[in-house]
Design a protein around this motif. Structure first.
Motif, PDB file in Angstrom:
ATOM      1  N   LEU A  73       0.871  -1.174   0.000  1.00 15.02           N
ATOM      2  CA  LEU A  73       0.000   0.000   0.000  1.00 15.02           C
ATOM      3  C   LEU A  73       0.908   1.223   0.000  1.00 15.02           C
ATOM      4  O   LEU A  73       1.677   1.436   0.951  1.00 15.02           O
ATOM      5  CB  LEU A  73      -0.898   0.001   1.229  1.00 15.02           C
ATOM      6  CG  LEU A  73      -2.049  -1.005   1.212  1.00 15.02           C
ATOM      7  CD1 LEU A  73      -2.568  -1.249   2.622  1.00 15.02           C
ATOM      8  CD2 LEU A  73      -3.176  -0.513   0.307  1.00 15.02           C
ATOM      9  N   VAL A  74       0.847   2.005  -1.072  1.00 19.29           N
ATOM     10  CA  VAL A  74       1.847   3.046  -1.310  1.00 19.29           C
ATOM     11  C   VAL A  74       1.233   4.441  -1.225  1.00 19.29           C
ATOM     12  O   VAL A  74       0.299   4.770  -1.965  1.00 19.29           O
ATOM     13  CB  VAL A  74       2.510   2.865  -2.690  1.00 19.29           C
ATOM     14  CG1 VAL A  74       3.597   3.913  -2.905  1.00 19.29           C
ATOM     15  CG2 VAL A  74       3.095   1.458  -2.834  1.00 19.29           C
ATOM     16  N   ASP A  75       1.771   5.260  -0.348  1.00 22.26           N
ATOM     17  CA  ASP A  75       1.392   6.667  -0.252  1.00 22.26           C
ATOM     18  C   ASP A  75       1.866   7.373  -1.530  1.00 22.26           C
ATOM     19  O   ASP A  75       3.052   7.338  -1.852  1.00 22.26           O
ATOM     20  CB  ASP A  75       2.076   7.263   0.988  1.00 22.26           C
ATOM     21  CG  ASP A  75       1.715   8.710   1.239  1.00 22.26           C
ATOM     22  OD1 ASP A  75       1.621   9.484   0.273  1.00 22.26           O
ATOM     23  OD2 ASP A  75       1.557   9.075   2.423  1.00 22.26           O
ATOM     24  N   PRO A  76       0.950   8.031  -2.260  1.00 25.75           N
ATOM     25  CA  PRO A  76       1.340   8.652  -3.534  1.00 25.75           C
ATOM     26  C   PRO A  76       2.350   9.786  -3.394  1.00 25.75           C
ATOM     27  O   PRO A  76       2.954  10.182  -4.389  1.00 25.75           O
ATOM     28  CB  PRO A  76       0.012   9.199  -4.095  1.00 25.75           C
ATOM     29  CG  PRO A  76      -1.061   8.516  -3.346  1.00 25.75           C
ATOM     30  CD  PRO A  76      -0.492   8.179  -2.006  1.00 25.75           C
ATOM     31  N   THR A  77       2.537  10.318  -2.174  1.00 25.77           N
ATOM     32  CA  THR A  77       3.475  11.424  -2.007  1.00 25.77           C
ATOM     33  C   THR A  77       4.904  10.958  -1.753  1.00 25.77           C
ATOM     34  O   THR A  77       5.829  11.778  -1.746  1.00 25.77           O
ATOM     35  CB  THR A  77       3.055  12.339  -0.843  1.00 25.77           C
ATOM     36  OG1 THR A  77       3.232  11.661   0.409  1.00 25.77           O
ATOM     37  CG2 THR A  77       1.613  12.787  -0.988  1.00 25.77           C
TER      38      THR A  77
END
Length: 250
Positions: A73-77
């Motif tokens: 699960l990857v934070d777009p920032t």
């Protein structure tokens, strides 16, 4: 059993026990099977593949069916999020090329074969290293300031308000919201909620229970945290904690 890792603002899991309801969230999510094709639906359609990246705000449904899988699960920032957004090019999903998929699967199989937690960390790091970080564009300074404010916040209501960020960046609330969405791909209000969920999981990694984690993160109550988690992951927070081992924070 779920083995969960925290990598900065991103979360990863190795699991043979995921049964998620259809959901969407403001995180990018990558899925990798250990051997056979994934059992994954995106926008209501079964996608035949063994490694896939799903874009933010995209409905998807996933099950491990008892076989080991890896997901991020990857934070777009984050740096990883910015690189992965480049692969998607605005599309709802990206299927990894067969050659890269086979390399990742072989590394995954080698880690599983060792049957040791110590083998999982090098595997996770090898996945992160698969991508080219040399051509990322920098965010606008005002977006960076918002991210820094959140990174240093004390998890009180005022520090989570758009007006607070607006005052600090000297932009109107509407202009700041537009700029943040344009630069990161995620609405600022939604990112604040995501940030609070990240803080809650950080508390859980530190051994706190759901009640303490919810309060530490600025949620109104444990039930508010549970509802937010269910909406964003398709799974119960209680079940995730009960069935998971939190292995590493890097």
């Amino acid at each position: 059993m779920n083995y969960i890792f925290k990598y900065g603002k991103n979360f990863m899991a190795i699991s043979d026990n995921i049964e998620a309801d259809c959901h969407k969230h403001w995180l990018l999510q990558m899925f990798l099977s250990s051997r056979k094709e994934l059992n994954i639906e995106v926008n209501g359609k079964l996608i035949p593949c063994s490694a896939i990246l799903v874009n933010v705000d995209t409905p998807h449904l996933f099950s491990t069916e008892g076989d080991p899988h890896f997901t991020i699960l990857v934070d777009p920032t984050t740096d990883l999020g910015r690189v992965l957004r480049g692969l998607l090019k605005g599309q709802p999903f990206f299927i990894f090329p067969r050659e890269k998929t086979m390399i990742m699967q072989q590394t995954f199989q080698d880690a599983l074969a060792q049957k040791s937690h110590n083998a999982y960390l090098p595997f996770v790091e090898s996945i992160i290293a698969q991508f080219d970080y040399s051509n990322m564009n920098n965010f606008d300074d005002r977006v960076i300031e918002v991210l820094n404010l959140l990174g240093n916040c004390i998890h009180e209501d005022e520090s989570h308000q758009i007006k607070h960020f607006s005052d600090k960046t000297h932009l109107s609330e509407s202009r700041l919201a537009h700029l943040f969405k344009e630069e990161t791909g995620i609405p600022l209000k939604s990112y604040v909620v995501l940030h609070k969920l990240q803080i809650a999981y950080q508390s859980i990694f530190n051994g706190e229970n759901i009640t303490t984690a919810a309060l530490n993160a600025g949620f109104d109550s444990p039930s508010h945290l549970a509802y937010t988690n269910k909406m964003m992951t398709g799974m119960s927070a209680t079940n995730i904690i009960r069935d998971s081992e939190f292995l590493k924070v890097f």
